[in-house]
Design a protein around this motif. Sequence first.
Motif, mmCIF file in Angstrom:
data_model
loop_
_atom_site.group_PDB
_atom_site.id
_atom_site.type_symbol
_atom_site.label_atom_id
_atom_site.label_comp_id
_atom_site.label_asym_id
_atom_site.label_seq_id
_atom_site.Cartn_x
_atom_site.Cartn_y
_atom_site.Cartn_z
ATOM 1 N N PRO A 18 -59.735 -34.015 -53.208
ATOM 2 C CA PRO A 18 -58.635 -33.787 -54.155
ATOM 3 C C PRO A 18 -57.437 -34.694 -53.887
ATOM 4 O O PRO A 18 -56.600 -34.886 -54.762
ATOM 5 N N TRP A 19 -57.399 -35.251 -52.685
ATOM 6 C CA TRP A 19 -56.257 -36.089 -52.319
ATOM 7 C C TRP A 19 -56.406 -37.523 -52.815
ATOM 8 O O TRP A 19 -55.458 -38.291 -52.742
ATOM 9 N N TYR A 70 -63.084 -21.284 -65.482
ATOM 10 C CA TYR A 70 -63.335 -20.146 -64.578
ATOM 11 C C TYR A 70 -62.876 -20.430 -63.150
ATOM 12 O O TYR A 70 -63.430 -19.888 -62.199
ATOM 13 N N SER A 71 -61.894 -21.301 -63.024
ATOM 14 C CA SER A 71 -61.319 -21.622 -61.711
ATOM 15 C C SER A 71 -62.386 -21.984 -60.682
ATOM 16 O O SER A 71 -62.261 -21.667 -59.493
ATOM 17 N N GLN A 72 -63.418 -22.649 -61.145
ATOM 18 C CA GLN A 72 -64.446 -23.073 -60.194
ATOM 19 C C GLN A 72 -63.824 -24.065 -59.212
ATOM 20 O O GLN A 72 -63.045 -24.939 -59.626
ATOM 21 N N PRO A 73 -64.148 -23.943 -57.922
ATOM 22 C CA PRO A 73 -63.476 -24.789 -56.920
ATOM 23 C C PRO A 73 -63.554 -26.275 -57.216
ATOM 24 O O PRO A 73 -62.585 -27.000 -57.017
ATOM 25 N N GLU A 76 -60.992 -27.438 -59.612
ATOM 26 C CA GLU A 76 -59.673 -27.563 -58.972
ATOM 27 C C GLU A 76 -59.595 -28.844 -58.148
ATOM 28 O O GLU A 76 -58.590 -29.555 -58.157
ATOM 29 N N GLN A 77 -60.677 -29.152 -57.437
ATOM 30 C CA GLN A 77 -60.658 -30.314 -56.532
ATOM 31 C C GLN A 77 -60.645 -31.648 -57.283
ATOM 32 O O GLN A 77 -59.952 -32.583 -56.890
ATOM 33 N N THR A 258 -63.815 -26.857 -44.737
ATOM 34 C CA THR A 258 -62.772 -27.801 -45.154
ATOM 35 C C THR A 258 -61.927 -27.235 -46.287
ATOM 36 O O THR A 258 -60.702 -27.329 -46.279
ATOM 37 N N PHE A 259 -62.608 -26.661 -47.263
ATOM 38 C CA PHE A 259 -61.909 -26.203 -48.464
ATOM 39 C C PHE A 259 -61.554 -24.713 -48.425
ATOM 40 O O PHE A 259 -61.030 -24.176 -49.411
ATOM 41 N N GLY A 260 -61.845 -24.054 -47.311
ATOM 42 C CA GLY A 260 -61.532 -22.630 -47.222
ATOM 43 C C GLY A 260 -62.362 -21.780 -48.156
ATOM 44 O O GLY A 260 -61.893 -20.769 -48.681
ATOM 45 N N LEU A 261 -63.610 -22.188 -48.362
ATOM 46 C CA LEU A 261 -64.474 -21.493 -49.324
ATOM 47 C C LEU A 261 -65.418 -20.534 -48.605
ATOM 48 O O LEU A 261 -65.794 -20.771 -47.445
ATOM 49 N N PRO A 262 -65.837 -19.489 -49.291
ATOM 50 C CA PRO A 262 -66.864 -18.624 -48.690
ATOM 51 C C PRO A 262 -68.193 -19.369 -48.619
ATOM 52 O O PRO A 262 -68.432 -20.290 -49.399
ATOM 53 N N GLU A 263 -69.030 -18.954 -47.694
ATOM 54 C CA GLU A 263 -70.343 -19.602 -47.554
ATOM 55 C C GLU A 263 -71.402 -18.783 -48.280
ATOM 56 O O GLU A 263 -71.352 -17.579 -48.299
ATOM 57 N N ASN B 91 -58.348 -16.752 -43.322
ATOM 58 C CA ASN B 91 -59.097 -16.909 -44.568
ATOM 59 C C ASN B 91 -60.588 -16.643 -44.359
ATOM 60 O O ASN B 91 -61.270 -16.158 -45.267
ATOM 61 N N ASN B 95 -63.044 -14.493 -46.655
ATOM 62 C CA ASN B 95 -64.219 -15.119 -47.259
ATOM 63 C C ASN B 95 -65.512 -14.375 -46.946
ATOM 64 O O ASN B 95 -66.480 -14.456 -47.714
ATOM 65 N N SER B 99 -67.923 -13.446 -49.824
ATOM 66 C CA SER B 99 -69.358 -13.771 -49.760
ATOM 67 C C SER B 99 -70.204 -12.537 -50.029
ATOM 68 O O SER B 99 -71.258 -12.627 -50.681
#
Lengths: 263, 116
Positions: A18-19, A70-73, A76-77, A258-263, B91, B95, B99
């Motif tokens: 995103p940067w 739907y605000s899919q990550p 956003e990125q 990295t993106f703070g996402l759930p796995e 976080n 998460n 999940s």
Amino acid sequence: MEFKQVVGRRRSIRYYQPWRPVEREKIQKILEAARLQSQHGNASDIRKAVVVIKGETPEDVRKALVEALYSQPQAEQAPVHIVWTIDMSGWEKLRDRLLELLKVRALTPSYGWSEQFVDTVVMPTPDFNVLAGDRTFAEWLSAFESGLAVGSALLAAVDEGLGTQLLTGKREEIRKVLGMPEYVTPTQVQIVGYPAESPEAGGQRPRPDFESLYFSGKWGVSFKRDPRVVEQLQSEGMIQTPAPLPWRAQEVRALAATFGLPE
Amino acid sequence: MTDAAETTATAFYDFETVQRYAAGLEELPEQERAQRLGLLQEFSAMVGRTPDEMVDELFDKATHKYRKRGFYAGRIREFSTKAPGTWAEQNFRGNVIRSFFIANGYRIPLDKPPWM
């Protein structure tokens, strides 16, 4: 990049940097590739797009678009969104476009083309001028035309070293956010950016068996797949290692962290 | 609502929604699996609902719309920030719960990292 490699390397990229902005000239090249793609219905004015660029388009517009997706990550990125549309009013220019093709001798008298033929045969015939007939066919052909352009745009993005993917969203909201008139339908949103995942993105995605898709002479009779051709395409980079690559699970975990996402 | 805090670990794993979530953790080392299931149980106790109840009330199957998404998004954020640590560590706790919901078919809004 060589054509077969472009086809082979294309993936739906789902993680972006995103940067890192996308150079404006690369966005233009993607649009140019779409514009030049085949237009079987000769209604090139139907396939249009609105480009939303992070840092250039007002942030409230971009934010609303991401929400409509739907605000899919990945929405956003990705720093660029190309909102592909079908503008049904474009069919009204069909006659002008056909006359242009006559003028540049793409359509020739040898095959029966003339201005008179356009007016007396083509324009009143639903098989040629979809607005003269069934609206369903008009919409179907419009979607086909748009898809041709978008397919070209996807490959152009890969050719420019970018990641890309198509998303769908809340069409009515997208239309409002981007100020589209009612005769315009947003179809697919192509997100574009530099990939945060590896170009292989876990390997080439599964596809149905070749011989279950393509037939020879008659429906249901498989077009035989020659293994020598497969080998050649493998060596040329069109057919690549299928997913999942052995390290994909670790890559996905690292990206999630990295993106703070759930796995 | 059930007093989820009193649910034993064994009974907790019997919930259908927990089993569905746990099935996706099989590739993780045992310690990490246990950590995540422990966090889920802690969250379940915090909101005073069993995992099955949480999933059931989140989404209205009749209208195909989320019903308590805002509630769970808020409680997950609270669950994250009540623990000490960096943003990433906090976080991670949230998460795990997201999940769990994903494994059961539903998404809860994400919190973006500060750098985004």
